[in-house]
Enzyme design. Structure first.
Site, PDB file in Angstrom:
ATOM      1  N   ARG A 256     -36.754  -5.829  15.299  1.00 44.73           N
ATOM      2  CA  ARG A 256     -36.818  -4.628  16.150  1.00 44.73           C
ATOM      3  C   ARG A 256     -38.186  -4.425  16.763  1.00 44.73           C
ATOM      4  O   ARG A 256     -38.395  -3.488  17.519  1.00 44.73           O
ATOM      5  CB  ARG A 256     -36.378  -3.403  15.343  1.00 44.73           C
ATOM      6  CG  ARG A 256     -37.160  -3.162  14.080  1.00 44.73           C
ATOM      7  CD  ARG A 256     -36.441  -2.181  13.172  1.00 44.73           C
ATOM      8  NE  ARG A 256     -37.066  -2.062  11.858  1.00 44.73           N
ATOM      9  CZ  ARG A 256     -36.844  -2.869  10.835  1.00 44.73           C
ATOM     10  NH1 ARG A 256     -36.007  -3.900  10.984  1.00 44.73           N
ATOM     11  NH2 ARG A 256     -37.434  -2.690   9.673  1.00 44.73           N
ATOM     12  N   HIS A 372     -24.082  18.290  30.212  1.00 40.02           N
ATOM     13  CA  HIS A 372     -22.703  18.706  30.456  1.00 40.02           C
ATOM     14  C   HIS A 372     -21.766  18.203  29.367  1.00 40.02           C
ATOM     15  O   HIS A 372     -20.551  18.194  29.540  1.00 40.02           O
ATOM     16  CB  HIS A 372     -22.258  18.191  31.834  1.00 40.02           C
ATOM     17  CG  HIS A 372     -23.139  18.705  32.924  1.00 40.02           C
ATOM     18  ND1 HIS A 372     -22.964  19.946  33.493  1.00 40.02           N
ATOM     19  CD2 HIS A 372     -24.257  18.177  33.487  1.00 40.02           C
ATOM     20  CE1 HIS A 372     -23.915  20.153  34.406  1.00 40.02           C
ATOM     21  NE2 HIS A 372     -24.723  19.090  34.414  1.00 40.02           N
ATOM     22  N   LYS A 482     -23.236  -7.877   5.353  1.00 36.50           N
ATOM     23  CA  LYS A 482     -23.231  -9.265   5.854  1.00 36.50           C
ATOM     24  C   LYS A 482     -22.658 -10.208   4.802  1.00 36.50           C
ATOM     25  O   LYS A 482     -21.880 -11.108   5.098  1.00 36.50           O
ATOM     26  CB  LYS A 482     -24.671  -9.723   6.156  1.00 36.50           C
ATOM     27  CG  LYS A 482     -25.254  -9.198   7.435  1.00 36.50           C
ATOM     28  CD  LYS A 482     -26.617  -9.858   7.660  1.00 36.50           C
ATOM     29  CE  LYS A 482     -27.401  -9.140   8.733  1.00 36.50           C
ATOM     30  NZ  LYS A 482     -28.773  -9.613   8.861  1.00 36.50           N
TER      31      LYS A 482
HETATM   32  O1  F6P Z   1     -28.731  -7.121  10.609  1.00 36.28           O
HETATM   33  C1  F6P Z   1     -29.928  -6.564  11.043  1.00 36.28           C
HETATM   34  C2  F6P Z   1     -30.804  -7.578  11.727  1.00 36.28           C
HETATM   35  O2  F6P Z   1     -31.351  -8.438  10.785  1.00 36.28           O
HETATM   36  C3  F6P Z   1     -31.875  -6.899  12.555  1.00 36.28           C
HETATM   37  O3  F6P Z   1     -32.979  -6.531  11.818  1.00 36.28           O
HETATM   38  C4  F6P Z   1     -32.131  -7.924  13.603  1.00 36.28           C
HETATM   39  O4  F6P Z   1     -32.793  -7.386  14.714  1.00 36.28           O
HETATM   40  C5  F6P Z   1     -30.735  -8.389  13.887  1.00 36.28           C
HETATM   41  O5  F6P Z   1     -30.066  -8.351  12.652  1.00 36.28           O
HETATM   42  C6  F6P Z   1     -30.613  -9.750  14.494  1.00 36.28           C
HETATM   43  O6  F6P Z   1     -31.191 -10.727  13.674  1.00 36.28           O
HETATM   44  P1  F6P Z   1     -31.547 -12.139  14.249  1.00 36.28           P
HETATM   45  O7  F6P Z   1     -32.554 -11.932  15.340  1.00 36.28           O
HETATM   46  O8  F6P Z   1     -32.112 -12.921  13.106  1.00 36.28           O
HETATM   47  O9  F6P Z   1     -30.299 -12.764  14.794  1.00 36.28           O
END
Ligand code: F6P
Length: 510
Positions: A256, A372, A482
């Protein structure tokens, strides 16, 4: 919590509550104290952003208390650790070096960033010169931090510059990729696979389908049309991407926080390298401010004081962001990941339970549309929601100036109305007022202003984390789901009766 932290929280909690109207009446200098213009130069001209926190309940006593809290949490030490590339992400035993991509950090990290940027610039330029044939479209597959930043930056910055038509595809739902396919010609399309790990199931599934689409579309060498943006270059090469088209970035950059790295490739390709560099320069200007400014004058820290006040003292569960600018319509989604994935934690760095609520739920939308739809609750609902308004003085459009005038008038009217309220003739028409908002007003939302705005939010998120004692750079909370998905795919897992039934009726498992 240390004693000093508890004492500071006690002091903050004891500050007597006054309404926003009372605060303005009591202190004629309030606007000057809580509203600052942040400025940087762009060639011969100056650009700036006004950060107005005066319509929040922060006052001298609260600011004193929060400065004490920042000191008790060793904000300066933590900030130095971040900026110098110390291993501040303790749970993963690594630094958080996104700021080095903008030129601030350990010498080694800054040098590495410059070398990686040079490689990226070269690839962008040769592609634009035609080394990979005609490129009219780019399908960028990635998810989370590998998609939200690029999608937002492209939307914000390339409206009149778009030299390549970019489609950011994140969802594994095939409809998302099909939509991109329908708008692209395989003969003139490049595919960028953006994944820090190069292992995310959604992205790798989309990447494989995009490659097949190129093949089925008659492209002679489909993998020759693929670029990888990753912190795991070996895996990308193993997957089949030629090393010359792998753009790595360091492992110490969180997903991020990765827009500044090679994850920004589609931005550089679509907008041009100079624009991408301007984004970095704007972010760097904000980095300097963040690094060099102490206490309440530090804009991201001041914003974090207000965030903590509303969340921890006033019990606000959410905070809302409304961009009064089409170019920033993806900002709320971007901030959701930045803030909620960083600070949505239940334990501190020491493994102790967080005191109270950690990150509020970030939500928002675009002005004026949201007025709105959801502003009813902000004005008259039972919950207190602190709001940020983000706008630009210079319009992004070329139409009659009346559009922009009405847009800004609405933005400022909403902040004023939330604060002033209105007695109304009967309860249904009563607006209680005293509802806080902050305004972030860019002179001109160009690439540098965009970079500064995003860096401001990164530092605000970090400052919030320090005040709470949280590590904002890990995200273990995403792992369990996951793992269970993988279990399902592998035909295993130990699931509850409800989930077993869902798997059975959909044929995912017998
Ligand atoms: O599942 C969350 C995450 O690990 C995020 O922190 C990250 O941005 C996203 O998945 C994508 O991860 P990657 O860039 O390793 O595919």
């Amino acid at each position: 919590m240390t004693d000093a932290v508890s004492v500071a929280w006690g002091r903050i909690g004891d500050v007597s509550r006054r309404t926003l109207g009372e605060l303005f009446r009591a202190d004629g200098g309030r606007l000057a104290k809580l509203s600052s213009r942040f400025e940087w130069s762009e060639g011969d001209t100056a650009n700036g952003i006004r950060f107005d926190w005066s319509k929040t309940h922060l006052d001298d006593a609260l600011l004193d208390g929060f400065e004490e809290l920042a000191e008790a949490r060793d904000f300066s030490g933590q900030r130095n650790a971040l900026l110098s590339g110390a291993k501040i992400n303790v749970t993963e035993d690594r630094a958080a070096e996104h700021i080095a991509q903008r030129g601030t950090g350990s010498e080694a990290a800054v040098e590495e960033a410059a070398a990686l940027h040079a490689r990226m610039q070269m690839l962008v330029e040769v592609i634009r010169e035609g080394a990979l044939g005609e490129v009219r479209h780019l399908i960028h597959v990635g998810i989370g931090g590998s998609a939200l930043g690029p999608a937002m930056a492209i939307d914000a910055l390339t409206r009149d510059l778009m030299r390549v038509d970019v489609h950011v595809v994140s969802n594994v739902d095939g409809l998302a990729l099909e939509e991109a396919f329908a708008r692209c010609d395989p003969a003139t399309t490049l595919v960028a696979i953006a994944s820090k790990t190069f292992a995310t199931i959604e992205t790798m599934t989309n990447a494989a389908s995009a490659l097949r689409w190129l093949e089925q579309g008659g492209v002679a060498d489909p993998s020759g049309r693929v670029v990888a943006l990753t912190a795991n270059p070996d895996k990308a090469v193993e997957w089949g991407v030629d090393e010359t088209r792998v753009l790595p970035f360091p492992e110490s950059i969180g997903g991020r926080y990765s827009l500044w790295s090679s994850i920004g490739f589609p931005v550089a390709l679509a907008a041009g390298w100079d624009e991408f560099e301007a984004v970095l320069a704007g972010a760097q200007a904000m980095d300097r401010h963040f690094a060099e400014t102490e206490g309440r004058a530090n804009l991201p820290l001041r914003a974090a004081f207000a965030d903590r006040y509303y969340t921890s003292i006033r019990g606000c569960r959410t905070r809302a962001v409304f961009a009064y600018d089409e170019r920033l319509r993806l900002l709320p989604a971007y901030l959701q990941q930045l803030e909620m994935e960083s600070n949505g934690k239940r334990v501190t760095v020491d493994g102790q339970p967080v005191n109270g609520t950690s990150a509020p739920i970030t939500w928002g939308g675009i002005g004026t549309d949201a007025q709105h739809a959801v502003f009813q609750l902000l004005h008259q609902g039972t919950q207190l929601v602190p709001v940020d308004f983000v706008a630009s003085i210079a319009p992004g459009d070329m139409l009659d100036p009346v559009h922009h005038r009405i847009l800004l008038a609405n933005c400022f009217a909403q902040g004023a109305a939330l604060m002033a309220g209105d007695k109304g003739d009967d309860p249904a028409r009563h607006f209680p007022g005293d509802r806080p908002s902050a305004t972030i007003l860019c002179d001109d939302l160009d690439a540098a202003a965009f970079g500064a705005l995003i860096a401001f939010h990164e530092h605000r998120t970090f400052a919030n984390a320090v005040l709470m004692g949280i590590n904002p750079f890990d995200q273990f909370g995403v792992e369990l789901g996951k793992k269970m998905t993988k279990d399902i795919e592998a035909g295993g897992g130990d699931f509850d009766a409800s989930t077993r039934a869902l798997l059975s009726v959909t044929g995912l498992q017998p």
